[in-house]
Design a protein around this motif. Structure first.
Motif, mmCIF file in Angstrom:
data_model
loop_
_atom_site.group_PDB
_atom_site.id
_atom_site.type_symbol
_atom_site.label_atom_id
_atom_site.label_comp_id
_atom_site.label_asym_id
_atom_site.label_seq_id
_atom_site.Cartn_x
_atom_site.Cartn_y
_atom_site.Cartn_z
ATOM 1 N N HIS A 50 0.796 -1.223 0.000
ATOM 2 C CA HIS A 50 0.000 0.000 0.000
ATOM 3 C C HIS A 50 0.828 1.272 0.000
ATOM 4 O O HIS A 50 0.271 2.361 -0.104
ATOM 5 N N ALA A 51 2.140 1.154 0.123
ATOM 6 C CA ALA A 51 2.988 2.337 0.152
ATOM 7 C C ALA A 51 4.392 1.952 -0.268
ATOM 8 O O ALA A 51 4.803 0.793 -0.177
ATOM 9 N N LEU A 52 5.145 2.935 -0.737
ATOM 10 C CA LEU A 52 6.532 2.709 -1.101
ATOM 11 C C LEU A 52 7.421 2.833 0.137
ATOM 12 O O LEU A 52 7.020 3.427 1.147
ATOM 13 N N PRO A 53 8.633 2.279 0.083
ATOM 14 C CA PRO A 53 9.489 2.274 1.284
ATOM 15 C C PRO A 53 9.725 3.650 1.894
ATOM 16 O O PRO A 53 9.705 3.797 3.121
ATOM 17 N N HIS A 54 9.945 4.679 1.071
ATOM 18 C CA HIS A 54 10.208 5.995 1.664
ATOM 19 C C HIS A 54 8.953 6.571 2.310
ATOM 20 O O HIS A 54 9.034 7.356 3.258
ATOM 21 N N GLU A 55 7.770 6.181 1.821
ATOM 22 C CA GLU A 55 6.528 6.675 2.405
ATOM 23 C C GLU A 55 6.284 6.060 3.785
ATOM 24 O O GLU A 55 5.895 6.764 4.729
ATOM 25 N N THR A 56 6.523 4.759 3.909
ATOM 26 C CA THR A 56 6.366 4.129 5.225
ATOM 27 C C THR A 56 7.442 4.629 6.186
ATOM 28 O O THR A 56 7.182 4.806 7.382
ATOM 29 N N TRP A 57 8.641 4.894 5.675
ATOM 30 C CA TRP A 57 9.711 5.439 6.529
ATOM 31 C C TRP A 57 9.305 6.803 7.053
ATOM 32 O O TRP A 57 9.474 7.101 8.243
ATOM 33 N N LEU A 58 8.786 7.677 6.178
ATOM 34 C CA LEU A 58 8.369 9.010 6.606
ATOM 35 C C LEU A 58 7.240 8.949 7.622
ATOM 36 O O LEU A 58 7.238 9.687 8.615
ATOM 37 N N ALA A 59 6.260 8.071 7.387
ATOM 38 C CA ALA A 59 5.148 7.952 8.333
ATOM 39 C C ALA A 59 5.652 7.558 9.716
ATOM 40 O O ALA A 59 5.212 8.105 10.734
ATOM 41 N N ARG A 60 6.594 6.652 9.757
ATOM 42 C CA ARG A 60 7.150 6.219 11.040
ATOM 43 C C ARG A 60 8.022 7.304 11.662
ATOM 44 O O ARG A 60 7.924 7.595 12.858
ATOM 45 N N GLU A 61 8.877 7.930 10.852
ATOM 46 C CA GLU A 61 9.806 8.939 11.363
ATOM 47 C C GLU A 61 9.077 10.165 11.908
ATOM 48 O O GLU A 61 9.511 10.778 12.888
ATOM 49 N N LEU A 62 7.959 10.527 11.277
ATOM 50 C CA LEU A 62 7.193 11.696 11.709
ATOM 51 C C LEU A 62 6.193 11.358 12.805
ATOM 52 O O LEU A 62 5.420 12.218 13.223
ATOM 53 N N GLY A 63 6.193 10.116 13.259
ATOM 54 C CA GLY A 63 5.316 9.733 14.349
ATOM 55 C C GLY A 63 3.867 9.555 13.960
ATOM 56 O O GLY A 63 2.977 9.609 14.819
ATOM 57 N N LEU A 64 3.611 9.311 12.678
ATOM 58 C CA LEU A 64 2.239 9.156 12.217
ATOM 59 C C LEU A 64 1.778 7.708 12.258
ATOM 60 O O LEU A 64 0.586 7.446 12.356
ATOM 61 N N ALA A 65 2.700 6.774 12.150
ATOM 62 C CA ALA A 65 2.326 5.352 12.154
ATOM 63 C C ALA A 65 3.563 4.508 12.398
ATOM 64 O O ALA A 65 4.690 4.926 12.105
ATOM 65 N N ASP A 66 3.368 3.308 12.915
ATOM 66 C CA ASP A 66 4.478 2.369 13.089
ATOM 67 C C ASP A 66 4.080 0.961 12.664
ATOM 68 O O ASP A 66 4.696 -0.018 13.050
ATOM 69 N N ASP A 67 3.043 0.852 11.853
ATOM 70 C CA ASP A 67 2.533 -0.460 11.452
ATOM 71 C C ASP A 67 2.558 -0.657 9.941
ATOM 72 O O ASP A 67 1.856 -1.505 9.408
ATOM 73 N N GLY A 68 3.376 0.122 9.240
ATOM 74 C CA GLY A 68 3.450 -0.003 7.797
ATOM 75 C C GLY A 68 2.405 0.786 7.046
ATOM 76 O O GLY A 68 2.409 0.820 5.822
ATOM 77 N N ARG A 69 1.498 1.459 7.754
ATOM 78 C CA ARG A 69 0.472 2.259 7.091
ATOM 79 C C ARG A 69 0.977 3.683 6.888
ATOM 80 O O ARG A 69 1.964 4.112 7.489
ATOM 81 N N THR A 70 0.267 4.435 6.057
ATOM 82 C CA THR A 70 0.677 5.813 5.755
ATOM 83 C C THR A 70 -0.509 6.754 5.949
ATOM 84 O O THR A 70 -1.073 7.258 4.985
ATOM 85 N N PRO A 71 -0.879 7.040 7.192
ATOM 86 C CA PRO A 71 -2.031 7.912 7.472
ATOM 87 C C PRO A 71 -1.658 9.389 7.412
ATOM 88 O O PRO A 71 -1.589 10.083 8.434
ATOM 89 N N PHE A 72 -1.452 9.898 6.211
ATOM 90 C CA PHE A 72 -0.948 11.248 6.029
ATOM 91 C C PHE A 72 -2.038 12.308 5.954
ATOM 92 O O PHE A 72 -1.738 13.510 5.966
ATOM 93 N N ALA A 73 -3.302 11.937 5.835
ATOM 94 C CA ALA A 73 -4.347 12.897 5.469
ATOM 95 C C ALA A 73 -4.436 14.083 6.428
ATOM 96 O O ALA A 73 -4.409 15.241 6.002
ATOM 97 N N VAL A 74 -4.565 13.817 7.716
ATOM 98 C CA VAL A 74 -4.765 14.899 8.681
ATOM 99 C C VAL A 74 -3.546 15.812 8.742
ATOM 100 O O VAL A 74 -3.673 17.042 8.773
ATOM 101 N N ALA A 75 -2.339 15.235 8.744
ATOM 102 C CA ALA A 75 -1.132 16.050 8.776
ATOM 103 C C ALA A 75 -1.035 16.929 7.528
ATOM 104 O O ALA A 75 -0.647 18.100 7.609
ATOM 105 N N ALA A 76 -1.389 16.390 6.372
ATOM 106 C CA ALA A 76 -1.367 17.178 5.139
ATOM 107 C C ALA A 76 -2.415 18.282 5.177
ATOM 108 O O ALA A 76 -2.178 19.401 4.703
ATOM 109 N N MET A 77 -3.583 17.995 5.741
ATOM 110 C CA MET A 77 -4.617 19.025 5.868
ATOM 111 C C MET A 77 -4.112 20.203 6.694
ATOM 112 O O MET A 77 -4.273 21.369 6.311
ATOM 113 N N ARG A 78 -3.509 19.910 7.817
ATOM 114 C CA ARG A 78 -3.015 20.983 8.679
ATOM 115 C C ARG A 78 -1.943 21.800 7.954
ATOM 116 O O ARG A 78 -1.872 23.025 8.083
ATOM 117 N N GLY A 79 -1.094 21.129 7.162
ATOM 118 C CA GLY A 79 -0.071 21.835 6.412
ATOM 119 C C GLY A 79 -0.637 22.729 5.323
ATOM 120 O O GLY A 79 0.021 23.680 4.889
#
Length: 342
Positions: A50-79
């Motif tokens: 469901h995501a490329l390696p750099h996308e899952t890395w970013l999600a984990r590094e930014l504290g958004l997920a640690d289970d391989g998912r990429t829940p970026f929607a809310v963070a992108a909305m705020r940005g």
């Protein structure tokens, strides 16, 4: 002195092309950064589709997920200065789906360029259909919208770069709740079929916008915690990714600002060429990074302006993580080589 993490999506060429790419690439600064390191590791290919390696890395590094998912929607909305409230939101990416010989395929969304006027016109047509079934659609930029669907849970959709130029059969969501999304997508596609924006695009022989791609869902308890990252800068990345940080670089000419503050820098200029297997274009992109990024960073390490540099390089298949310091760059017995890219 600054600590910098440099993320380079698609900087690892695919294994079958890597030896030829390494021979052709003239990048002595990158060779030094990758060869004289204090740590180096290769991450195994993740099981998620469901995501490329750099996308899952970013999600984990930014504290958004640690289970391989990429829940970026809310963070992108705020940005993008949108208040998500307490809802469950999904990123919506307008895209182009084409019929291949035996399957459907979604083009790289970078090839579906939209200005703000055309993006808003297509958004308005889709928004009406969303509101009719009780779902709010919000506009971030021409390529980044957000759909609120609190009850659409239990199915995963893949990021646009994951599905680009792939068989869509492997990525379409399944399950009872996913059927509502597929119905909405079909209705939006029909509304856009004869839309003036697409008529104009077709006349100019541009890819029509005929896909309403949903992904990156987040919300619930995580909503309040997701804020744009202050010391994150980005260059040549999709709008949703740029929205995760506070600094967007139109070029790499302002690199001194990044060196002064440290933090995370994502440089995404290799994506379009890599997804299209345009390796000549990829080499040109890497040469630009060598001149504008790798050489200045190596100089900054040696003169003490940067204390530690972490490089995170990825491809569709995996991710490599290297750390170098001024002390590591003194390891003269390590011959600079680009073999780490293979």
């Amino acid at each position: 002195m600054a600590h910098i993490t440099l993320v380079l999506p698609f900087a690892l060429p695919l294994p079958e092309f890597a030896p030829d790419m390494v021979r052709a690439l003239q990048a002595p600064a990158l060779a030094a950064l990758l060869s004289r390191t204090s740590s180096a590791r290769r991450a195994p290919k993740a099981d998620t589709v469901h995501a490329l390696p750099h996308e899952t890395w970013l999600a984990r590094e930014l504290g958004l997920a640690d289970d391989g998912r990429t829940p970026f929607a809310v963070a992108a909305m705020r940005g993008l200065n949108l208040d998500p409230g307490a809802g469950r939101w999904h990123i919506v990416t307008p895209a182009h789906i084409q019929i291949a010989r035996s399957h459907l395929m979604m083009a790289d969304t970078r090839q579906v360029s939209l200005d703000d006027a055309d993006g808003r016109a297509l958004f308005d047509a889709a928004s009406t259909l969303c509101e009719e079934i009780g779902h709010e659609l919000r506009y971030g930029d021409a390529h980044t919208w957000f759909l609120r669907a609190d009850d659409w849970t239990g199915f995963d959709t893949a990021s646009p770069d994951t599905v680009a130029n792939m068989d869509l059969t492997d990525f379409m969501p399944k399950g009872a709740q996913a059927q509502a999304y597929r119905r909405l997508q079909n209705e939006v596609q029909m509304a856009w079929h004869a839309h003036p924006v697409n008529a104009a695009r077709e006349a100019k022989r541009l890819p029509v916008v005929n896909a309403f791609w949903l992904w990156g869902a987040s919300g619930g308890a995580s909503v309040q915690a997701q804020q744009p990252v202050k010391n994150m800068a980005s260059y040549a990345v999709p709008g949703w990714l740029a929205a995760l940080g506070q600094q967007r670089l139109p070029s790499l000419d302002r690199l001194d600002d990044v060196l002064a503050q440290g933090g995370l820098l994502v440089a995404g200029n290799l994506g379009e060429a890599a997804l299209a297997a345009d390796w000549h274009g990829w080499l040109q992109g890497m040469q630009h990074l060598e001149d504008a990024l790798f050489a200045p960073l190596l100089a900054a390490l040696k003169d003490g302006r940067v204390r530690e540099l972490r490089l995170v390089l990825s491809s569709r298949e995996g991710l490599a993580d290297y750390t170098t310091t001024a002390m590591a760059q003194r390891k003269f017995w390590r011959r600079p080589t680009l073999d780490s890219l293979t």
